[in-house]
Design a protein around this motif. Structure first.
Motif, PDB file in Angstrom:
ATOM      1  N   GLU A   7       0.891  -1.300   0.018  1.00  0.00           N
ATOM      2  CA  GLU A   7       0.059   0.021  -0.022  1.00  0.00           C
ATOM      3  C   GLU A   7       0.910   1.205  -0.144  1.00  0.00           C
ATOM      4  OE1 GLU A   7      -2.542   2.602  -0.396  1.00  0.00           O
ATOM      5  OE2 GLU A   7      -3.672   0.764   0.327  1.00  0.00           O
ATOM      6  N   ASP A   8       0.620   2.156  -0.951  1.00  0.00           N
ATOM      7  CA  ASP A   8       1.495   3.377  -1.079  1.00  0.00           C
ATOM      8  C   ASP A   8       1.009   4.556  -0.264  1.00  0.00           C
ATOM      9  OD1 ASP A   8      -0.613   3.425  -2.943  1.00  0.00           O
ATOM     10  OD2 ASP A   8       0.659   4.946  -4.208  1.00  0.00           O
ATOM     11  N   ASP A  51      -3.072  -3.253  -2.591  1.00  0.00           N
ATOM     12  CA  ASP A  51      -3.616  -2.166  -3.404  1.00  0.00           C
ATOM     13  C   ASP A  51      -3.310  -2.275  -4.832  1.00  0.00           C
ATOM     14  OD1 ASP A  51      -4.601   0.500  -3.706  1.00  0.00           O
ATOM     15  OD2 ASP A  51      -2.498   1.367  -3.611  1.00  0.00           O
ATOM     16  N   GLY A  53      -3.312   0.908  -7.014  1.00  0.00           N
ATOM     17  CA  GLY A  53      -2.697   1.967  -7.655  1.00  0.00           C
ATOM     18  C   GLY A  53      -1.454   2.030  -6.845  1.00  0.00           C
TER      19      GLY A  53
HETATM   20 CA    CA Z   1      -2.526   3.642  -3.993  1.00  0.00          CA
END
Ligand code: CA
Length: 226
Positions: A7-8, A51, A53
Motif C-alpha cells: 500500500e503506497d 492495493d 494503484g
Molecule cells: Ca494507491
C-alpha cells in the motif's frame, strides 16, 4: 501468521498495519510493487493485501506476475476501484478476494480470517496461532513468524507446558517432571539447556526466568485455531 501489506498511502498503510498487529498478525509493509516482489521472493507470507494503484506498477500486474510464477500465496485486493468490472478483473487475474475502499475494519478482519482458514491442507489445518508463535500439536511442528523451527521432543514438551500455562510461573520441579520425568540420572542443567535452545530458536524474550522459582511465558496474543 505473517501478512504482507502492499500500500503506497502511508497513513492508510500504517492504520491497517496497526489494526492487523492488534489482531495478532505479523505484518510487513511495502509501498511499491518491486519491493513487494522482493519480499515475496525472500519470505513466506500467508496472505498479501494488495492495493492496485501503486507508484511503479499496477497491482494487477504484480498479481499476474505472481501467478505466472505459480506463487500460490493468497491475495486480497483492497482497492478504491470498485466497479464490478474491476472486481471481476481482479478475481480473474488470480485474487482470492476483493474489498473496496473505503472499507469496514471488521469486514476486513473477517475476510482475512476466512482466507487464512482456506490455507492448503498441511500448511496449518491444526495450527494454534499465538501472534508470532504457531504450534501444530498433531504434526509436532512449531513455527515462529511463519518459519518452521525444528525442536527436539524435550524442547517441544517444554514449550507446550509453558504455553499452555502462559501467564503463570512454572516451577523448575514441575517443568523437570514434564520434560524428563523422574529420571534421577538426568543432568541437573537439562532444563536450562532446553530453555536456552528455545530462546535461541524462537525468541529470546519469549521465556522469562523467574529467579529461584522457575520460568514463565507471559500472556500471548489470543489463541486462534487456523
Ligand atoms: Ca494507491
Amino acid at each position: 501468521m505473517r501478512l504482507l501489506l502492499v500500500e503506497d498511502d502511508h497513513m492508510l498503510a500504517a492504520a491497517v498495519q496497526d489494526l492487523l498487529r492488534r489482531a495478532g498478525y505479523t505484518v510487513d509493509r511495502v509501498a511499491c510493487g518491486l519491493d513487494a516482489l522482493q519480499s515475496l521472493e525472500r519470505e513466506h507470507f500467508s496472505l498479501v493485501i494488495l492495493d492496485l494503484g501503486l507508484p511503479d506498477m499496477d497491482g494487477l500486474e504484480l498479481l499476474s506476475r505472481l501467478r505466472q510464477h505459480s506463487n500460490p500465496v493468497q491475495v486480497l485486493i483492497l482497492s478504491a476501484r470498485n466497479e464490478s468490472t474491476d472486481r471481476v478483473l481482479g478475481l480473474d487475474t488470480g485474487a482470492d478476494d476483493y474489498l473496496s475502499k473505503p472499507f469496514d475494519v471488521e469486514e476486513l478482519l473477517a475476510r482475512i480470517r476466512v482466507l487464512l482458514r482456506r490455507q492448503p491442507q498441511g500448511s496449518g489445518s491444526n495450527r494454534q496461532v499465538f501472534g508470532d508463535l504457531a504450534i501444530d500439536r498433531e504434526a509436532y511442528q512449531v513455527f515462529w513468524q511463519d518459519r518452521r523451527v525444528e525442536l527436539t521432543p524435550g524442547e517441544f514438551k517444554l514449550l507446550l507446558e509453558l504455553v499452555d500455562h502462559r501467564g503463570k510461573v512454572m516451577t523448575r520441579d514441575r517443568l523437570q517432571e514434564v520434560v524428563y520425568g523422574w529420571d534421577e540420572c538426568a543432568e541437573s542443567n537439562v532444563l536450562e539447556v532446553y530453555v536456552h535452545h528455545l530462546r535461541k530458536k524462537l525468541d529470546k524474550k519469549l521465556i522469562k526466568t523467574v529467579r529461584g522459582v522457575g520460568y514463565l511465558v507471559e500472556e500471548l496474543p489470543a489463541a486462534a485455531q487456523v
